[in-house]
Design a protein around this motif. Structure first.
Motif, short mmCIF file in Angstrom:
data_model
loop_
_atom_site.label_atom_id
_atom_site.label_comp_id
_atom_site.label_asym_id
_atom_site.label_seq_id
_atom_site.Cartn_x
_atom_site.Cartn_y
_atom_site.Cartn_z
N ILE A 22 0.83 -1.21 0.00
CA ILE A 22 0.00 0.00 0.00
C ILE A 22 0.87 1.26 0.00
O ILE A 22 0.63 2.19 -0.77
CB ILE A 22 -0.98 0.00 1.19
CG1 ILE A 22 -2.01 -1.12 1.01
CG2 ILE A 22 -1.69 1.35 1.30
CD1 ILE A 22 -2.93 -1.33 2.21
N THR A 23 1.90 1.28 0.83
CA THR A 23 2.76 2.46 0.93
C THR A 23 3.47 2.74 -0.40
O THR A 23 3.54 3.89 -0.84
CB THR A 23 3.80 2.28 2.05
OG1 THR A 23 3.10 1.95 3.26
CG2 THR A 23 4.60 3.53 2.27
N HIS A 35 -5.05 7.26 3.16
CA HIS A 35 -6.24 7.45 2.34
C HIS A 35 -6.39 6.30 1.33
O HIS A 35 -7.49 5.77 1.13
CB HIS A 35 -6.19 8.79 1.61
CG HIS A 35 -7.43 9.09 0.83
ND1 HIS A 35 -8.65 9.26 1.44
CD2 HIS A 35 -7.64 9.22 -0.51
CE1 HIS A 35 -9.57 9.50 0.49
NE2 HIS A 35 -8.97 9.47 -0.67
N VAL A 36 -5.27 5.89 0.75
CA VAL A 36 -5.30 4.76 -0.20
C VAL A 36 -5.80 3.50 0.53
O VAL A 36 -6.65 2.78 0.01
CB VAL A 36 -3.91 4.52 -0.82
CG1 VAL A 36 -3.88 3.22 -1.63
CG2 VAL A 36 -3.52 5.71 -1.71
N LEU A 40 -9.07 1.18 -0.28
CA LEU A 40 -8.95 -0.25 -0.54
C LEU A 40 -9.84 -1.10 0.36
O LEU A 40 -10.38 -2.12 -0.08
CB LEU A 40 -7.50 -0.69 -0.37
CG LEU A 40 -6.53 -0.23 -1.45
CD1 LEU A 40 -5.10 -0.55 -1.04
CD2 LEU A 40 -6.86 -0.85 -2.78
N ILE A 41 -10.00 -0.70 1.62
CA ILE A 41 -10.83 -1.50 2.53
C ILE A 41 -12.30 -1.09 2.49
O ILE A 41 -13.13 -1.70 3.15
CB ILE A 41 -10.29 -1.48 3.98
CG1 ILE A 41 -10.35 -0.08 4.58
CG2 ILE A 41 -8.91 -2.07 4.05
CD1 ILE A 41 -9.97 -0.03 6.05
N GLY A 42 -12.63 -0.06 1.72
CA GLY A 42 -14.03 0.31 1.54
C GLY A 42 -14.56 1.38 2.48
O GLY A 42 -15.75 1.66 2.47
N ASP A 43 -13.70 1.98 3.31
CA ASP A 43 -14.16 3.05 4.21
C ASP A 43 -14.45 4.33 3.45
O ASP A 43 -15.26 5.15 3.89
CB ASP A 43 -13.11 3.35 5.29
CG ASP A 43 -13.08 2.31 6.39
OD1 ASP A 43 -13.96 1.43 6.40
OD2 ASP A 43 -12.17 2.37 7.24
N ARG A 44 -13.76 4.53 2.34
CA ARG A 44 -13.95 5.72 1.51
C ARG A 44 -14.06 5.31 0.06
O ARG A 44 -13.62 4.23 -0.32
CB ARG A 44 -12.77 6.69 1.66
CG ARG A 44 -12.66 7.29 3.03
CD ARG A 44 -11.61 8.36 3.02
NE ARG A 44 -11.50 8.95 4.36
CZ ARG A 44 -10.59 9.81 4.71
NH1 ARG A 44 -9.69 10.21 3.83
NH2 ARG A 44 -10.56 10.30 5.92
N THR A 48 -10.81 8.34 -8.61
CA THR A 48 -9.48 8.73 -9.07
C THR A 48 -8.42 7.76 -8.55
O THR A 48 -7.60 7.26 -9.33
CB THR A 48 -9.14 10.16 -8.61
OG1 THR A 48 -10.15 11.04 -9.08
CG2 THR A 48 -7.79 10.60 -9.14
N ILE A 49 -8.44 7.49 -7.25
CA ILE A 49 -7.45 6.57 -6.68
C ILE A 49 -7.63 5.17 -7.26
O ILE A 49 -6.65 4.51 -7.60
CB ILE A 49 -7.53 6.57 -5.14
CG1 ILE A 49 -6.96 7.89 -4.61
CG2 ILE A 49 -6.78 5.37 -4.55
CD1 ILE A 49 -7.00 8.05 -3.12
#
Length: 66
Positions: A22-23, A35-36, A40-44, A48-49
């Motif tokens: 991820i980093t 934020h990424v 990825l886990i669906g919180d946001r 674009t990402i």
């Protein structure tokens, strides 16, 4: 009726399977790693990402860290 092709959902496992931590991926696309991770886990949600992550080239998997 719409005919849309369903794209595979991007998850941390999907990213790792393509050879990216991820980093590393966040740095490569110029975004904050936390934020990424949340995308990825669906919180946001972030189209674009998601698009930037899909555009990353697959990296060859190497041996374990250590």
């Amino acid at each position: 009726m719409t005919t849309e092709t369903a794209q595979e959902r991007i998850t941390p496992q999907w990213l790792l399977a393509r050879g990216w931590y991820i980093t590393e991926a966040a740095k490569a696309i110029g975004r904050d790693p936390s934020h990424v991770r949340r995308v990825l886990i669906g919180d946001r949600e972030s189209k674009t990402i998601t698009e930037l992550l899909r555009a990353l080239p697959e990296k060859e998997l190497t041996g374990q860290r250590g």
